[in-house]
Design a protein around this motif. Structure first.
Motif, PDB file in Angstrom:
ATOM      1  N   THR A   1       0.734  -1.181   0.563  1.00 45.03           N
ATOM      2  CA  THR A   1       0.034  -0.191   0.004  1.00 45.03           C
ATOM      3  C   THR A   1       1.039   1.844  -0.037  1.00 45.03           C
ATOM      4  O   THR A   1       1.244   1.408   0.853  1.00 45.03           O
ATOM      5  N   LEU A   2       0.751   2.062  -0.784  1.00 45.87           N
ATOM      6  CA  LEU A   2       1.286   3.573  -1.007  1.00 45.87           C
ATOM      7  C   LEU A   2       0.560   4.187   0.133  1.00 45.87           C
ATOM      8  O   LEU A   2      -0.913   4.622  -0.036  1.00 45.87           O
ATOM      9  N   VAL A   3       1.082   4.684   1.830  1.00 42.94           N
ATOM     10  CA  VAL A   3       1.149   5.754   2.073  1.00 42.94           C
ATOM     11  C   VAL A   3       1.022   6.745   2.205  1.00 42.94           C
ATOM     12  O   VAL A   3       2.771   7.483   2.508  1.00 42.94           O
ATOM     13  N   ARG A   4       0.413   8.112   2.348  1.00 44.40           N
ATOM     14  CA  ARG A   4       0.735   8.788   2.013  1.00 44.40           C
ATOM     15  C   ARG A   4       0.234   9.686   2.993  1.00 44.40           C
ATOM     16  O   ARG A   4      -1.166   9.719   3.272  1.00 44.40           O
ATOM     17  N   HIS A   5       0.917  10.695   3.643  1.00 50.57           N
ATOM     18  CA  HIS A   5       0.284  11.512   5.363  1.00 50.57           C
ATOM     19  C   HIS A   5       0.751  13.003   4.965  1.00 50.57           C
ATOM     20  O   HIS A   5       1.764  13.647   4.459  1.00 50.57           O
ATOM     21  N   THR A   6      -0.325  14.047   5.185  1.00 48.87           N
ATOM     22  CA  THR A   6       0.012  14.890   4.685  1.00 48.87           C
ATOM     23  C   THR A   6      -0.814  15.902   6.323  1.00 48.87           C
ATOM     24  O   THR A   6      -1.572  15.913   6.720  1.00 48.87           O
ATOM     25  N   TYR A   7      -0.387  17.214   6.394  1.00 47.24           N
ATOM     26  CA  TYR A   7      -0.403  18.707   7.475  1.00 47.24           C
ATOM     27  C   TYR A   7      -0.568  19.439   6.766  1.00 47.24           C
ATOM     28  O   TYR A   7       1.236  20.009   6.342  1.00 47.24           O
ATOM     29  N   ASP A   8      -2.005  19.619   6.728  1.00 46.65           N
ATOM     30  CA  ASP A   8      -1.963  21.230   5.257  1.00 46.65           C
ATOM     31  C   ASP A   8      -2.143  22.134   6.978  1.00 46.65           C
ATOM     32  O   ASP A   8      -3.412  22.546   7.876  1.00 46.65           O
ATOM     33  N   TRP A   9      -1.586  23.226   7.088  1.00 48.21           N
ATOM     34  CA  TRP A   9      -1.852  24.782   7.906  1.00 48.21           C
ATOM     35  C   TRP A   9      -2.355  25.533   6.745  1.00 48.21           C
ATOM     36  O   TRP A   9      -2.389  26.915   7.417  1.00 48.21           O
TER      37      TRP A   9
ATOM     38  N   GLU B   1      -2.028  33.195  14.712  1.00 52.00           N
ATOM     39  CA  GLU B   1      -0.462  33.439  14.904  1.00 52.00           C
ATOM     40  C   GLU B   1      -0.032  33.248  15.341  1.00 52.00           C
ATOM     41  O   GLU B   1       1.438  33.154  15.387  1.00 52.00           O
ATOM     42  N   SER B   2      -0.958  32.716  16.784  1.00 49.96           N
ATOM     43  CA  SER B   2       0.155  32.172  17.962  1.00 49.96           C
ATOM     44  C   SER B   2       0.609  30.361  17.630  1.00 49.96           C
ATOM     45  O   SER B   2       1.090  30.205  18.366  1.00 49.96           O
ATOM     46  N   ARG B   3      -0.172  30.527  16.811  1.00 52.79           N
ATOM     47  CA  ARG B   3      -0.099  29.071  16.478  1.00 52.79           C
ATOM     48  C   ARG B   3       1.248  28.651  14.923  1.00 52.79           C
ATOM     49  O   ARG B   3       1.688  27.313  14.904  1.00 52.79           O
ATOM     50  N   PHE B   4       1.561  29.510  14.016  1.00 50.34           N
ATOM     51  CA  PHE B   4       2.216  29.249  13.297  1.00 50.34           C
ATOM     52  C   PHE B   4       3.792  28.815  13.535  1.00 50.34           C
ATOM     53  O   PHE B   4       3.692  28.018  12.616  1.00 50.34           O
ATOM     54  N   ALA B   5       3.793  28.914  14.376  1.00 40.62           N
ATOM     55  CA  ALA B   5       5.550  28.407  14.538  1.00 40.62           C
ATOM     56  C   ALA B   5       5.891  26.670  15.161  1.00 40.62           C
ATOM     57  O   ALA B   5       6.490  26.233  14.479  1.00 40.62           O
ATOM     58  N   ARG B   6       4.172  26.859  15.646  1.00 40.00           N
ATOM     59  CA  ARG B   6       4.214  24.779  15.807  1.00 40.00           C
ATOM     60  C   ARG B   6       4.042  24.440  14.578  1.00 40.00           C
ATOM     61  O   ARG B   6       4.527  23.560  14.364  1.00 40.00           O
ATOM     62  N   ALA B   7       2.719  25.248  13.680  1.00 42.27           N
ATOM     63  CA  ALA B   7       2.599  24.151  12.499  1.00 42.27           C
ATOM     64  C   ALA B   7       3.811  24.286  12.079  1.00 42.27           C
ATOM     65  O   ALA B   7       3.998  23.816  11.419  1.00 42.27           O
ATOM     66  N   SER B   8       4.610  25.323  11.767  1.00 48.13           N
ATOM     67  CA  SER B   8       5.332  25.163  11.278  1.00 48.13           C
ATOM     68  C   SER B   8       6.833  24.322  11.315  1.00 48.13           C
ATOM     69  O   SER B   8       7.648  23.433  10.230  1.00 48.13           O
ATOM     70  N   SER B   9       6.810  23.218  12.375  1.00 53.16           N
ATOM     71  CA  SER B   9       7.836  22.239  13.315  1.00 53.16           C
ATOM     72  C   SER B   9       7.218  21.680  12.577  1.00 53.16           C
ATOM     73  O   SER B   9       8.365  20.455  13.110  1.00 53.16           O
ATOM     74  N   TYR B  10       5.831  21.299  12.163  1.00 58.09           N
ATOM     75  CA  TYR B  10       5.273  20.111  11.258  1.00 58.09           C
ATOM     76  C   TYR B  10       6.287  19.697   9.956  1.00 58.09           C
ATOM     77  O   TYR B  10       5.816  19.920   9.172  1.00 58.09           O
TER      78      TYR B  10
END
Length: 157
Positions: free
Chosen positions: A114-122, A128-137
């Motif tokens: 199986t081809l497994v594709r995992h995506t994190y989309d922010w 804006e207080s979450r941007f630094a954390r989001a960009s760390s993934y």
């Protein structure tokens, strides 16, 4: 042109990783769709536990996960195709989702793999207080989850 000045371009706000796993999509999907199993394969080491018996079955389902920091997240399922696709928007308990999405896509591949594709989309994250954390993934974090998931699925766990 990016509609949100000061943010990384859209393509930098979507992290994706994929690989072939030597296991059928049905078994891999069960590990993803059962929130109680998610801490076993979470490559971010963020998830502490989820209640047993809360397997996801459809768009609109919500499952709760306790994080390692003691906070809870309500995960709102927004995409679902049995055995092939599942995506959710997390939110602090009792709040609306903030706009970041976790997606898993499974495609049958030759020889029972199986081809497994995992995506994190922010791209829709507005806090804006979450941007630094989001960009760390990064794709490396996503691949860590795929690798752990593969280890479980390939041994039939």
């Amino acid at each position: 042109m990016d509609p949100q000045p000061g943010l990384p371009p859209v393509h930098e706000r979507i992290a994706t990783a994929e690989r072939s796993v030597r296991a059928p999509a049905s078994g891999i999907f069960e590990l993803i769709a059962d929130p109680a199993r998610q801490p076993e394969w979470d490559g971010n080491d963020n998830l502490a536990r989820s209640a047993e018996g809360r397997r996801v079955h459809a768009v609109g389902d919500v499952f709760v996960t306790e994080l390692t920091n003691g906070q809870s997240r309500e995960n709102h399922v927004v995409e679902f195709a049995e055995g092939r696709l599942i995506a959710w928007l997390p939110a602090p308990a009792g709040e609306e989702p903030r706009g970041h999405l976790w997606r898993w896509e499974l495609e049958p591949a030759p020889q029972g793999a199986t081809l497994v594709r995992h995506t994190y989309d922010w791209t829709r994250l507005a806090d804006e207080s979450r941007f630094a954390r989001a960009s760390s993934y990064t794709p490396a974090h996503l691949m860590a989850s795929i690798d752990r998931l593969a280890a479980l699925a390939e041994r039939g766990a």
